[in-house]
Design an enzyme around this catalytic site. Structure first.
Site, PDB file in Angstrom:
ATOM      1  N   ASP A  33       0.816  -1.205   0.000  1.00  0.00           N
ATOM      2  CA  ASP A  33       0.000   0.000   0.000  1.00  0.00           C
ATOM      3  C   ASP A  33       0.862   1.272   0.000  1.00  0.00           C
ATOM      4  O   ASP A  33       0.761   2.104   0.903  1.00  0.00           O
ATOM      5  CB  ASP A  33      -0.910  -0.041   1.236  1.00  0.00           C
ATOM      6  CG  ASP A  33      -1.878   1.125   1.293  1.00  0.00           C
ATOM      7  OD1 ASP A  33      -2.332   1.586   0.233  1.00  0.00           O
ATOM      8  OD2 ASP A  33      -2.165   1.585   2.414  1.00  0.00           O
ATOM      9  N   GLU A  43       3.068  -7.998   7.215  1.00  0.00           N
ATOM     10  CA  GLU A  43       1.803  -8.555   6.765  1.00  0.00           C
ATOM     11  C   GLU A  43       1.924  -9.573   5.641  1.00  0.00           C
ATOM     12  O   GLU A  43       1.362  -9.395   4.557  1.00  0.00           O
ATOM     13  CB  GLU A  43       0.851  -7.428   6.339  1.00  0.00           C
ATOM     14  CG  GLU A  43       0.488  -6.533   7.493  1.00  0.00           C
ATOM     15  CD  GLU A  43      -0.738  -5.669   7.236  1.00  0.00           C
ATOM     16  OE1 GLU A  43      -1.291  -5.714   6.133  1.00  0.00           O
ATOM     17  OE2 GLU A  43      -1.131  -4.956   8.166  1.00  0.00           O
ATOM     18  N   TYR A  85      -6.920  -2.708  12.470  1.00  0.00           N
ATOM     19  CA  TYR A  85      -7.742  -1.561  12.055  1.00  0.00           C
ATOM     20  C   TYR A  85      -9.208  -1.767  12.402  1.00  0.00           C
ATOM     21  O   TYR A  85     -10.082  -1.347  11.656  1.00  0.00           O
ATOM     22  CB  TYR A  85      -7.546  -1.314  10.550  1.00  0.00           C
ATOM     23  CG  TYR A  85      -6.145  -0.821  10.231  1.00  0.00           C
ATOM     24  CD1 TYR A  85      -5.854   0.534  10.310  1.00  0.00           C
ATOM     25  CD2 TYR A  85      -5.128  -1.706   9.913  1.00  0.00           C
ATOM     26  CE1 TYR A  85      -4.570   0.998  10.054  1.00  0.00           C
ATOM     27  CE2 TYR A  85      -3.842  -1.253   9.662  1.00  0.00           C
ATOM     28  CZ  TYR A  85      -3.571   0.095   9.732  1.00  0.00           C
ATOM     29  OH  TYR A  85      -2.304   0.569   9.486  1.00  0.00           O
ATOM     30  N   GLU A 116       0.646  -1.240  14.045  1.00  0.00           N
ATOM     31  CA  GLU A 116      -0.134  -0.326  13.190  1.00  0.00           C
ATOM     32  C   GLU A 116      -1.540  -0.219  13.734  1.00  0.00           C
ATOM     33  O   GLU A 116      -2.161  -1.229  14.074  1.00  0.00           O
ATOM     34  CB  GLU A 116      -0.231  -0.846  11.747  1.00  0.00           C
ATOM     35  CG  GLU A 116       1.024  -0.674  10.932  1.00  0.00           C
ATOM     36  CD  GLU A 116       0.842  -1.087   9.468  1.00  0.00           C
ATOM     37  OE1 GLU A 116      -0.295  -1.041   8.958  1.00  0.00           O
ATOM     38  OE2 GLU A 116       1.856  -1.479   8.868  1.00  0.00           O
TER      39      GLU A 116
HETATM   40  C1  GCB Z   1      -1.522  -2.169   6.688  1.00  0.00           C
HETATM   41  C2  GCB Z   1      -0.248  -2.116   5.958  1.00  0.00           C
HETATM   42  C3  GCB Z   1       0.109  -0.699   5.526  1.00  0.00           C
HETATM   43  C4  GCB Z   1      -1.136  -0.011   4.983  1.00  0.00           C
HETATM   44  C5  GCB Z   1      -2.179   0.057   6.076  1.00  0.00           C
HETATM   45  C6  GCB Z   1      -3.492   0.717   5.619  1.00  0.00           C
HETATM   46  O1  GCB Z   1      -1.815  -3.059   7.420  1.00  0.00           O
HETATM   47  O2  GCB Z   1       0.812  -2.682   6.662  1.00  0.00           O
HETATM   48  O3  GCB Z   1       1.121  -0.766   4.574  1.00  0.00           O
HETATM   49  O4  GCB Z   1      -0.845   1.251   4.483  1.00  0.00           O
HETATM   50  O5  GCB Z   1      -2.484  -1.238   6.485  1.00  0.00           O
HETATM   51  O6  GCB Z   1      -3.596   1.928   5.769  1.00  0.00           O
HETATM   52  O7  GCB Z   1      -4.342   0.006   5.115  1.00  0.00           O
END
Ligand code: GCB
Length: 579
Positions: free
Chosen positions: A163, A398, A450, A486
């Protein structure tokens, strides 16, 4: 692998900032002999990605050619001369004076050629072919066929399996340097603590079976020893001033090579005396539990793309200090050597990550991907092993580890990393969670989550409950320190909503606050890294407005969102550094 430096015995110069450049969309250059030089080039800046420097070529990742000329500085004829590239993404093929020197695969890590036999006193022509196409058997991979096991396929253009924008080009300086024949090739420093003493263990590699003098100075101490080159040496520093984020004390180590009673080579290295260990649920720095606050980040800036911009590095450290961060992860590739040097000086704790992001485990190309990951692990540890700031190696971000091949793949990499550096913990950063079998043997478990953003969207309460439950389950299965590496929410700067809703500054601030409450309530969670320090460029996708990931707590031009102020309160920053 030592970073070149200048002193009375060594000299290092940076090749010019403007090179001749040609795109080669039909891939004609190799057959047309462009390695021996080409005409019709336009100027390009080095270091910088090519994607943002010209109109209409943003998404072009195919072959392109760079060339430049240089003369040798006075007095270099008798020296060993090397040419060193800090980072070229993705494949670089290099010619000097029409002679092909070789190639290197993978961005973000340095490579070099001994050019002693090929350089001329003047009029040297250096040509580099760079190519950054996305392919399933490259690392990081791209153009990967969709995996039926992947519950959240995200289509993007360009089709990366990661990403961030796949910037291409010569991203870090190209150095030419001269050294004495038979001089210092490599140096490995490992530090330890015994009571009040600091122990500095050194292993020196040099071309000559000579003697070396080691001198360590600083904080009122001066310790020295003379050793045979192949011998391990230990310097003992009584009452050592240890390195830590609060006091990033660095001693000056000088290594001098002796021949016929005189010095013929010298290398200087800052040394931070510290230990990093895992004990039960705790991560210990100098024997004391440490908790990480900080970020994932990207080397990303308008116009320069992924190219080195020293002022942005200084700014990012200032921003991180301002919010009270003490650490970061080099998401999702090793950062520049300049960034790492400042981490030592400014006292940041770094999780150093290889470029292995978005790995997948179909049989197709698996062996090649493993070989590349082994290469990156070796190159990263060779480059960064002497930084006190580096407290952990991350083998991947990931990976899509739901296939059985993943476990053996990571066991292989883990064993490699531990054999190259038995002193630092090793981890894999997972989105899989409980099914991440590499957690069985990794020293620390790192998780990205997330909840409250992707799933379930818009619901911070539910998200936090899910997070809390998952952390407990994970820790139950893998009783070791856990880091949330994250968490975050995309946020349009200036967009407000009460009650908070997705994409508003309030939602991001709320989500980070609530996550941090959960994390602070779990003693086994030793780190919290917000995604991301700054907004950054990605490919185009429905979930990437304007080709940007907006999870930065600062904008791409480094202005704070509400969440940055909130983190500053939560992490207790005392204010920015004085001038
Ligand atoms: C993740 C990835 C990261 C992305 C992020 C996102 O888990 O490791 O590279 O940018 O999510 O914002 O979706």
């Amino acid at each position: 692998m030592l970073h070149p430096q200048s002193n009375p015995f060594r000299q290092c110069i940076t090749l010019p900032e403007f090179w001749d450049f040609r795109f080669d969309p039909d891939d004609l250059g190799t057959d047309a002999g462009w390695g021996e030089g080409f005409t019709g080039g336009r100027p390009i800046a080095v270091p910088a990605s090519w994607n943002d420097q010209f109109e209409d070529w943003r998404d072009y990742l195919g072959p392109a050619w760079y060339q430049t000329y240089f003369d040798l500085p006075w007095g270099w004829e008798q020296r060993r001369v090397a040419l060193r590239f800090g980072s070229v993404n993705y494949i670089a093929e290099v010619w000097l004076n029409g002679m092909r020197l070789g190639e290197h695969e993978g961005g973000h890590l340095p490579f070099e050629f001994d050019v002693t036999e090929h350089v001329r006193p003047e009029g040297n022509l250096l040509v580099v072919r760079v190519e950054g196409e996305l392919a399933p058997d490259r690392v990081p991979p791209g153009n990967v066929p969709p995996d039926p096991l992947d519950t959240f396929p995200r289509n993007k253009y360009p089709s990366t399996s990661f990403d961030f924008f796949p910037f291409c080009g010569i991203h870090r300086p190209v150095l030419l340097y001269a050294m004495p024949h038979g001089g210092i090739d490599d140096l490995t420093v490992v530090t330890d603590i015994a009571g009040n003493d600091g122990l500095v263990r050194l292993h020196l590699e040099a071309g000559d079976a000579a003697t070396a003098r080691l001198i360590l100075r600083g904080y009122g101490a001066e310790v020295s020893a003379e050793v045979a080159v192949s011998e391990e040496a230990t310097l003992t520093v009584p009452g050592a001033a240890l390195w830590s984020p609060a006091s990033p004390n660095l001693y000056d180590l000088t290594v001098e090579m002796l021949r016929d009673g005189g010095v013929f080579d010298r290398y200087a290295l800052p040394v931070g005396i510290r230990t990093i260990t895992v004990d039960g649920d705790a991560l210990l720095l100098n024997g004391e539990p440490v908790k990480l606050t900080g970020f994932g980040r990207h080397e990303d800036f308008p116009v320069t793309g992924r190219g080195l911009v020293p002022a942005v590095i200084v700014k990012d450290y200032a921003l991180m200090k301002w919010v009270g961060a003490n650490s970061f992860r080099t998401t999702h590739y090793p950062y520049s050597e300049q960034m790492m040097d400042l981490a030592d000086r400014l006292g940041f704790l770094v999780i150093d990550e290889t470029p292995a992001v978005g790995l997948f485990f179909h049989e197709d190309g698996l062996e090649r991907r493993l070989a590349l990951c082994r290469q990156y692990t070796q190159e990263m540890i060779a480059r960064d092993k002497n930084h006190p700031s580096v407290i952990m190696w991350s083998l991947a971000n990931e990976p899509h580890s739901k296939r059985p091949a993943a476990k053996g793949f990571f066991r292989n990499l883990y064993d490699l990393a531990r054999s190259l550096d038995p002193t630092r913990p090793v981890t894999v950063v997972s989105a899989v969670g409980i099914g991440e079998e590499a957690f069985e043997f990794c020293d620390v478990a790192c998780l990205n989550r997330y909840f409250g953003w992707y799933t379930p969207p818009g619901q911070v309460d539910e998200g936090c409950e899910l997070l809390s439950a998952e952390l407990d389950t994970l820790h139950g299965k893998y009783p070791k320190p856990l880091l949330l590496t994250e968490f975050g929410a995309d946020t349009i700067p200036g967009h407000h909503a009460q009650p908070p809703e997705m994409f508003s500054e309030e939602y991001q601030a709320e989500m980070l606050t609530r996550y941090i409450e959960v994390l602070d309530s779990k003693p086994f969670v030793v780190g919290q890294h917000v995604w991301n320090l700054c907004d950054f460029k990605t490919g185009q996708a429905v979930h990437r407005m304007g080709g940007m990931n907006l999870k930065g707590v600062f904008t791409r031009d480094r202005r704070p969102k509400l969440a940055a102020h909130r983190l500053r309160e939560l992490w207790g920053a005392q204010g920015s550094e004085s001038a």
